[in-house]
Write an enzyme that holds these catalytic residues in place. Structure first.
Site, PDB file in Angstrom:
ATOM      1  N   SER A  50       0.868  -1.178   0.000  1.00 33.14           N
ATOM      2  CA  SER A  50       0.000   0.000   0.000  1.00 33.14           C
ATOM      3  C   SER A  50       0.902   1.225   0.000  1.00 33.14           C
ATOM      4  O   SER A  50       1.751   1.373   0.885  1.00 33.14           O
ATOM      5  CB  SER A  50      -0.884  -0.033   1.248  1.00 33.14           C
ATOM      6  OG  SER A  50      -1.860   0.986   1.190  1.00 33.14           O
ATOM      7  N   GLU A  51       0.761   2.103  -0.997  1.00 36.13           N
ATOM      8  CA  GLU A  51       1.800   3.124  -1.203  1.00 36.13           C
ATOM      9  C   GLU A  51       1.882   4.156  -0.076  1.00 36.13           C
ATOM     10  O   GLU A  51       2.866   4.878   0.027  1.00 36.13           O
ATOM     11  CB  GLU A  51       1.650   3.809  -2.571  1.00 36.13           C
ATOM     12  CG  GLU A  51       0.410   4.649  -2.779  1.00 36.13           C
ATOM     13  CD  GLU A  51      -0.705   3.867  -3.447  1.00 36.13           C
ATOM     14  OE1 GLU A  51      -0.763   2.626  -3.272  1.00 36.13           O
ATOM     15  OE2 GLU A  51      -1.534   4.495  -4.128  1.00 36.13           O
ATOM     16  N   ASN A  52       0.855   4.220   0.768  1.00 39.26           N
ATOM     17  CA  ASN A  52       0.967   5.133   1.910  1.00 39.26           C
ATOM     18  C   ASN A  52       1.944   4.627   2.962  1.00 39.26           C
ATOM     19  O   ASN A  52       2.249   5.347   3.909  1.00 39.26           O
ATOM     20  CB  ASN A  52      -0.408   5.401   2.530  1.00 39.26           C
ATOM     21  CG  ASN A  52      -1.143   4.150   2.934  1.00 39.26           C
ATOM     22  OD1 ASN A  52      -1.072   3.140   2.253  1.00 39.26           O
ATOM     23  ND2 ASN A  52      -1.822   4.189   4.054  1.00 39.26           N
ATOM     24  N   SER A  92       8.584   3.472   0.508  1.00 36.44           N
ATOM     25  CA  SER A  92       7.440   2.946  -0.231  1.00 36.44           C
ATOM     26  C   SER A  92       7.657   3.083  -1.736  1.00 36.44           C
ATOM     27  O   SER A  92       7.404   2.151  -2.503  1.00 36.44           O
ATOM     28  CB  SER A  92       6.171   3.693   0.189  1.00 36.44           C
ATOM     29  OG  SER A  92       5.041   3.068  -0.360  1.00 36.44           O
TER      30      SER A  92
END
Lengths: 221, 220
Positions: A50-52, A92
């Site tokens: 999840s890129e967060n 990330s």
């Protein structure tokens, strides 16, 4: 063409879910792509990025179990599975840009015969911004589009994108409610077709020329 | 030991109209809400705000947009806050959209003393406009430049009196890199602990980056 919108969406996510190998690290876009995680074939275990800022994302928590410090990239509450890892935005996107994500699944406004993708803005109408999409599409080893074949009856698979691009020539596979199309050096190859759908229908709903695979299969959905 | 702990009001007194302000968080997760509320309340305007997104109208950076405190935002996404789009279309707000990974790395560059970096992200898109292209080993890249700010407002879970920060889960996001990239760094702590209250091994941002610590707890 399948009438029920719900069934069309199910076809897309079920088929995308068959693309992964056991152990793949996968980033799923918000919306339709998110649902792919619910349809993984038995024996296939993937790790969601999840890129967060984490890997090992699990499903939404039970009501009451939400943690304000634990969300997906759409700010929706999620859970972290055993073995998950949290990190900052640079890590990330090092994971994303550095080719450490095996596959990313995104929606599309338009895609063209060269694998150009437009999915981040419609000038004058909708300018949400690209978020992490440009990095994901450039960095992931495999770029899979999960999209309805047409929008309001108009083709979305075009000769050339007319909307501003997200990335140039990065799309590998297009999975729609009508078929599975691979982007190749020769052009777009229709490899699979949806149940109860005719090749002519797919060709008509696609602006870009389609090469029909000799061993055209019916999607197992 | 230098006392870094100040009130929210004292901290925000350092932010002047027209400054560039980095604000941590991802759609409001990991955003220092108390510092933002004080900025809105005090009426400091003409700010250039650097953050991942403009969150929601009632949350995070979104409150500064609704409160018309920004003249410009440098972000990767504005889609969850309709007011940002409205102000942009009306010409009230300048919006510079940057790919998320590029935004993070530009901030890191500024904090890490680097003159820029080469990325394939944005090639063949509007993002490449006005940027230098450099080919290395046959692969084309865009040259992206560092991004720094006058002030960074970040959020930590546990912060000790030296400014060492421990972040929690996905609230980390842009906070550690922004802590490196501004002249003045203000951290809002969910909990302020004594020195030694965070294991050295668990420190995610060393205190040397932090100038001011404020409490994120409600005043009693």
């Amino acid at each position: 063409m399948i009438e029920s919108k719900e069934r069309r969406r199910e076809i897309i996510v079920k088929r995308v879910a068959q693309e992964f190998r056991d152990g793949d690290v996968v980033n799923l876009g918000i919306g339709l792509p998110t649902l792919v995680a619910n349809y993984l074939p038995e024996g296939i275990d993937i790790t969601l990025q999840s890129e967060n800022g984490f890997v090992g994302m699990g499903p939404a928590p039970e009501p009451g179990g939400e943690d304000p410090d634990l969300t997906n990239a759409g700010a929706q509450p999620v859970t972290a599975l055993d073995g998950a890892a949290f990190f900052d935005s640079c890590m990330s996107f090092s994971i994303i840009r550095g080719g450490h994500v095996d596959a990313t699944v995104l929606g599309a406004l338009q895609v063209d015969k060269k694998g150009n993708l437009a999915n981040w803005m419609i000038p004058g109408k909708m300018v949400p911004g690209m978020g992490g999409a440009m990095d994901l599409v450039v960095g992931a080893k495999k770029v899979i589009l999960a999209m309805e074949h047409t929008a309001k009856g108009q083709p979305k698979i075009l000769n050339e994108c007319t909307l501003p691009l997200t990335a140039k020539e990065q799309v590998n596979l297009i999975v729609t409610d009508m078929g599975v199309i691979e982007v190749t050096d020769r052009g777009l190859v229709l490899k699979e077709i949806a149940p109860d759908t005719a090749v002519d229908e797919v060709v008509e709903a696609t602006e870009a020329p389609l090469i029909i695979a000799e061993d055209l299969k019916v999607m197992e959905v | 030991m230098v006392d870094k702990i100040k009130s929210v009001k004292e901290a925000i007194d350092l932010v002047k109209p027209g400054m560039s302000v980095m604000i941590g968080g991802f759609l409001g997760v990991g955003t220092p809400e108390k510092l933002i509320d004080e900025l809105v309340e005090k009426g400091i305007d003409n700010l250039t705000i650097i953050g991942n997104d403009t969150a929601f109208p009632d949350k995070g950076i979104g409150k500064l947009i609704v409160g018309k405190r920004a003249k410009k935002v440098i972000v990767s996404h504005i889609g969850t806050n309709p007011e940002t789009g409205r102000q942009m279309n009306e010409g009230e707000l300048e919006v510079d959209l940057v790919p998320q990974g590029t935004l993070a790395e530009r901030i890191r560059c500024a904090g890490a003393g680097l003159g820029g970096f080469l990325t394939p992200t944005g090639l063949g898109t509007v993002v490449e406009q006005g940027k230098q292209k450099i080919t290395v080993d046959g692969q084309e890249y865009l040259l992206e430049l560092p991004l720094k700010a006058d002030v960074a407002l970040i959020k930590g879970h546990k912060v000790d009196r030296k400014g060492n920060i421990y972040y929690r889960k996905t609230a980390r996001n842009f906070n550690p890199i922004m802590a490196m990239a501004a002249d003045t760094v203000i951290v809002e702590a969910e909990e302020i602990v004594e020195v030694g209250g965070i294991e050295a091994n668990d420190v995610m941002t060393p205190g040397l980056f932090v100038d001011i610590i404020v409490s994120g707890r409600d005043e009693k």
